[in-house]
Design a protein around this motif. Structure first.
Motif, PDB file in Angstrom:
ATOM      1  N   ILE A   1       0.671  28.443  16.396  1.00  0.00           N
ATOM      2  CA  ILE A   1       0.572  27.883  15.047  1.00  0.00           C
ATOM      3  C   ILE A   1       0.063  26.452  15.188  1.00  0.00           C
ATOM      4  O   ILE A   1       0.641  25.654  15.934  1.00  0.00           O
ATOM      5  CB  ILE A   1       1.943  27.853  14.345  1.00  0.00           C
ATOM      6  CG1 ILE A   1       2.566  29.242  14.298  1.00  0.00           C
ATOM      7  CG2 ILE A   1       1.820  27.265  12.944  1.00  0.00           C
ATOM      8  CD1 ILE A   1       4.054  29.226  13.913  1.00  0.00           C
ATOM      9  N   ILE A   2      -1.000  26.118  14.471  1.00  0.00           N
ATOM     10  CA  ILE A   2      -1.483  24.737  14.441  1.00  0.00           C
ATOM     11  C   ILE A   2      -1.423  24.255  13.002  1.00  0.00           C
ATOM     12  O   ILE A   2      -2.019  24.867  12.104  1.00  0.00           O
ATOM     13  CB  ILE A   2      -2.915  24.630  14.996  1.00  0.00           C
ATOM     14  CG1 ILE A   2      -2.922  25.010  16.483  1.00  0.00           C
ATOM     15  CG2 ILE A   2      -3.459  23.212  14.808  1.00  0.00           C
ATOM     16  CD1 ILE A   2      -4.277  24.925  17.143  1.00  0.00           C
ATOM     17  N   ALA A   3      -0.669  23.177  12.761  1.00  0.00           N
ATOM     18  CA  ALA A   3      -0.489  22.649  11.409  1.00  0.00           C
ATOM     19  C   ALA A   3      -1.261  21.346  11.251  1.00  0.00           C
ATOM     20  O   ALA A   3      -1.037  20.390  12.000  1.00  0.00           O
ATOM     21  CB  ALA A   3       0.992  22.422  11.121  1.00  0.00           C
ATOM     22  N   ASP A   4      -2.168  21.333  10.297  1.00  0.00           N
ATOM     23  CA  ASP A   4      -2.918  20.120   9.952  1.00  0.00           C
ATOM     24  C   ASP A   4      -2.122  19.393   8.872  1.00  0.00           C
ATOM     25  O   ASP A   4      -2.044  19.856   7.736  1.00  0.00           O
ATOM     26  CB  ASP A   4      -4.303  20.528   9.448  1.00  0.00           C
ATOM     27  CG  ASP A   4      -5.118  19.343   8.993  1.00  0.00           C
ATOM     28  OD1 ASP A   4      -4.845  18.214   9.443  1.00  0.00           O
ATOM     29  OD2 ASP A   4      -6.048  19.544   8.174  1.00  0.00           O
ATOM     30  N   THR A   5      -1.508  18.275   9.241  1.00  0.00           N
ATOM     31  CA  THR A   5      -0.617  17.593   8.296  1.00  0.00           C
ATOM     32  C   THR A   5      -1.253  16.324   7.742  1.00  0.00           C
ATOM     33  O   THR A   5      -2.332  15.914   8.166  1.00  0.00           O
ATOM     34  CB  THR A   5       0.714  17.202   8.970  1.00  0.00           C
ATOM     35  OG1 THR A   5       0.464  16.141   9.900  1.00  0.00           O
ATOM     36  CG2 THR A   5       1.345  18.376   9.691  1.00  0.00           C
ATOM     37  N   SER A   6      -0.549  15.696   6.838  1.00  0.00           N
ATOM     38  CA  SER A   6      -1.013  14.416   6.305  1.00  0.00           C
ATOM     39  C   SER A   6      -0.903  13.344   7.388  1.00  0.00           C
ATOM     40  O   SER A   6      -0.341  13.567   8.451  1.00  0.00           O
ATOM     41  CB  SER A   6      -0.179  14.023   5.085  1.00  0.00           C
ATOM     42  OG  SER A   6       1.176  13.870   5.470  1.00  0.00           O
ATOM     43  N   SER A   7      -1.427  12.179   7.107  1.00  0.00           N
ATOM     44  CA  SER A   7      -1.386  11.073   8.060  1.00  0.00           C
ATOM     45  C   SER A   7       0.030  10.511   8.186  1.00  0.00           C
ATOM     46  O   SER A   7       0.849  10.652   7.276  1.00  0.00           O
ATOM     47  CB  SER A   7      -2.343   9.971   7.606  1.00  0.00           C
ATOM     48  OG  SER A   7      -3.639  10.504   7.432  1.00  0.00           O
ATOM     49  N   VAL A   8       0.301   9.852   9.308  1.00  0.00           N
ATOM     50  CA  VAL A   8       1.649   9.362   9.603  1.00  0.00           C
ATOM     51  C   VAL A   8       2.039   8.178   8.727  1.00  0.00           C
ATOM     52  O   VAL A   8       3.159   8.125   8.197  1.00  0.00           O
ATOM     53  CB  VAL A   8       1.756   8.955  11.083  1.00  0.00           C
ATOM     54  CG1 VAL A   8       3.115   8.316  11.375  1.00  0.00           C
ATOM     55  CG2 VAL A   8       1.548  10.160  11.987  1.00  0.00           C
ATOM     56  N   LEU A   9       1.154   7.223   8.581  1.00  0.00           N
ATOM     57  CA  LEU A   9       1.548   5.966   7.947  1.00  0.00           C
ATOM     58  C   LEU A   9       1.768   6.033   6.428  1.00  0.00           C
ATOM     59  O   LEU A   9       2.712   5.427   5.924  1.00  0.00           O
ATOM     60  CB  LEU A   9       0.510   4.884   8.273  1.00  0.00           C
ATOM     61  CG  LEU A   9       0.410   4.510   9.757  1.00  0.00           C
ATOM     62  CD1 LEU A   9      -0.670   3.454   9.982  1.00  0.00           C
ATOM     63  CD2 LEU A   9       1.754   4.010  10.272  1.00  0.00           C
ATOM     64  N   PRO A  10       0.941   6.757   5.663  1.00  0.00           N
ATOM     65  CA  PRO A  10       1.131   6.694   4.204  1.00  0.00           C
ATOM     66  C   PRO A  10       2.361   7.422   3.685  1.00  0.00           C
ATOM     67  O   PRO A  10       2.872   7.097   2.609  1.00  0.00           O
ATOM     68  CB  PRO A  10      -0.148   7.342   3.656  1.00  0.00           C
ATOM     69  CG  PRO A  10      -1.110   7.368   4.788  1.00  0.00           C
ATOM     70  CD  PRO A  10      -0.270   7.468   6.013  1.00  0.00           C
ATOM     71  N   SER A  11       2.847   8.458   4.401  1.00  0.00           N
ATOM     72  CA  SER A  11       3.956   9.252   3.868  1.00  0.00           C
ATOM     73  C   SER A  11       4.798   9.810   5.011  1.00  0.00           C
ATOM     74  O   SER A  11       4.438   9.695   6.186  1.00  0.00           O
ATOM     75  CB  SER A  11       3.421  10.413   3.014  1.00  0.00           C
ATOM     76  OG  SER A  11       2.891  11.424   3.836  1.00  0.00           O
ATOM     77  N   THR A  12       5.903  10.451   4.651  1.00  0.00           N
ATOM     78  CA  THR A  12       6.791  11.055   5.663  1.00  0.00           C
ATOM     79  C   THR A  12       6.465  12.521   5.920  1.00  0.00           C
ATOM     80  O   THR A  12       7.099  13.149   6.769  1.00  0.00           O
ATOM     81  CB  THR A  12       8.263  10.954   5.209  1.00  0.00           C
ATOM     82  OG1 THR A  12       8.408  11.651   3.977  1.00  0.00           O
ATOM     83  CG2 THR A  12       8.701   9.517   5.050  1.00  0.00           C
ATOM     84  N   ASP A  13       5.491  13.072   5.215  1.00  0.00           N
ATOM     85  CA  ASP A  13       5.236  14.514   5.281  1.00  0.00           C
ATOM     86  C   ASP A  13       4.978  15.003   6.706  1.00  0.00           C
ATOM     87  O   ASP A  13       5.505  16.040   7.125  1.00  0.00           O
ATOM     88  CB  ASP A  13       4.043  14.883   4.397  1.00  0.00           C
ATOM     89  CG  ASP A  13       4.330  14.680   2.925  1.00  0.00           C
ATOM     90  OD1 ASP A  13       5.443  14.233   2.586  1.00  0.00           O
ATOM     91  OD2 ASP A  13       3.443  14.970   2.106  1.00  0.00           O
ATOM     92  N   SER A  14       4.136  14.287   7.443  1.00  0.00           N
ATOM     93  CA  SER A  14       3.784  14.753   8.791  1.00  0.00           C
ATOM     94  C   SER A  14       5.002  14.747   9.701  1.00  0.00           C
ATOM     95  O   SER A  14       5.169  15.646  10.540  1.00  0.00           O
ATOM     96  CB  SER A  14       2.676  13.881   9.383  1.00  0.00           C
ATOM     97  OG  SER A  14       3.107  12.537   9.497  1.00  0.00           O
ATOM     98  N   ARG A  15       5.884  13.761   9.563  1.00  0.00           N
ATOM     99  CA  ARG A  15       7.090  13.713  10.397  1.00  0.00           C
ATOM    100  C   ARG A  15       8.043  14.841  10.033  1.00  0.00           C
ATOM    101  O   ARG A  15       8.726  15.413  10.906  1.00  0.00           O
ATOM    102  CB  ARG A  15       7.773  12.360  10.242  1.00  0.00           C
ATOM    103  CG  ARG A  15       7.092  11.239  11.043  1.00  0.00           C
ATOM    104  CD  ARG A  15       7.554   9.886  10.602  1.00  0.00           C
ATOM    105  NE  ARG A  15       6.859   9.463   9.388  1.00  0.00           N
ATOM    106  CZ  ARG A  15       7.293   8.551   8.533  1.00  0.00           C
ATOM    107  NH1 ARG A  15       8.458   7.979   8.740  1.00  0.00           N
ATOM    108  NH2 ARG A  15       6.576   8.220   7.488  1.00  0.00           N
TER     109      ARG A  15
END
Length: 222
Positions: free
Chosen positions: A152-166
């Motif tokens: 599974i490869i997940a393309d997430t949002s960027s780290v700095l603008p939001s907590t979504d990727s974390r």
């Protein structure tokens, strides 16, 4: 990594003999040891937007699919999704639909033009993306995909603008950080490392992206 000629192109499929494709094969090789240890889910993220995160996720997924492995690529950037544009698809049900309403996994997994590669698009933009990504439904989805796919490869949002990727990274086995060459300052890099450490994620490595072709050629042939 060298910069692809088009941000949204699947280089591994369209230009398999290019220097860029060779760079993705090299990335795949470097990650193989982690996969041998049982790693099945990778988050691809970046400090900010437009650093080549999605292109890296797409071509890394294609690289593994070309080895005959069954791969699913998930667009987990519910704020600024882009996989639908890469594959020329609009109006598809996706991750947000599965997380927010009654929906089956089979309803959101789509076959891509790349053999062995399936895709889950982001779907309709939700009001509360972070809460959806942190929900039990997200864990259920990853568990179900893990049963049916080798990777599974997940393309997430960027780290700095939001907590979504974390939030997503904390549910996966490892994180690949894509950084535009020469763009990120030391202070930002330290902050990123701190954010990932706080989330207790497994940082698999850093991909330096958008290196000029001449620099890549010099690296390969000298």
């Amino acid at each position: 990594m060298p910069q692809p000629s088009a941000e949204t192109s699947v280089v591994m499929q369209n230009h398999p003999a290019s220097i860029t494709s060779e760079a993705y094969r090299s990335l795949r090789f470097n990650l193989d040891r982690s996969l041998e240890k049982g790693l099945k889910s990778i988050v691809v993220t970046s400090p900010g937007r437009k650093e080549g995160r999605t292109t890296t996720a797409v071509n890394l997924a294609a690289a593994y699919a070309q080895l005959g492995r069954k791969v699913v690529l998930v667009d987990a950037d519910l704020r600024h999704p882009s996989l639908h544009a890469v594959f020329g698809q609009t109006g598809r049900k996706g991750l947000a639909d599965f997380l927010s309403r009654p929906c089956e996994v089979s309803d959101i997994v789509i076959e891509s033009p790349v053999e062995n590669l399936s895709v889950v698009y982001a779907g309709a933009p939700p009001l509360h993306p972070t809460e959806l990504l942190a929900s039990e439904r997200m864990k259920e989805l990853l568990a179900e995909l893990g049963k049916n796919y080798d990777l599974i490869i997940a393309d997430t949002s960027s780290v700095l603008p939001s907590t979504d990727s974390r939030v997503v990274a904390a549910q996966c086995d490892g994180v690949l950080l894509v950084i535009e060459f020469g763009k990120v300052k030391r202070s930002a890099a330290k902050r990123i490392a701190s954010e990932l450490e706080h989330a207790k994620v497994n940082l698999l490595g850093i991909v330096w992206n958008k290196i000029r072709k001449q620099e890549a050629k010099a690296y390969l042939y000298t």
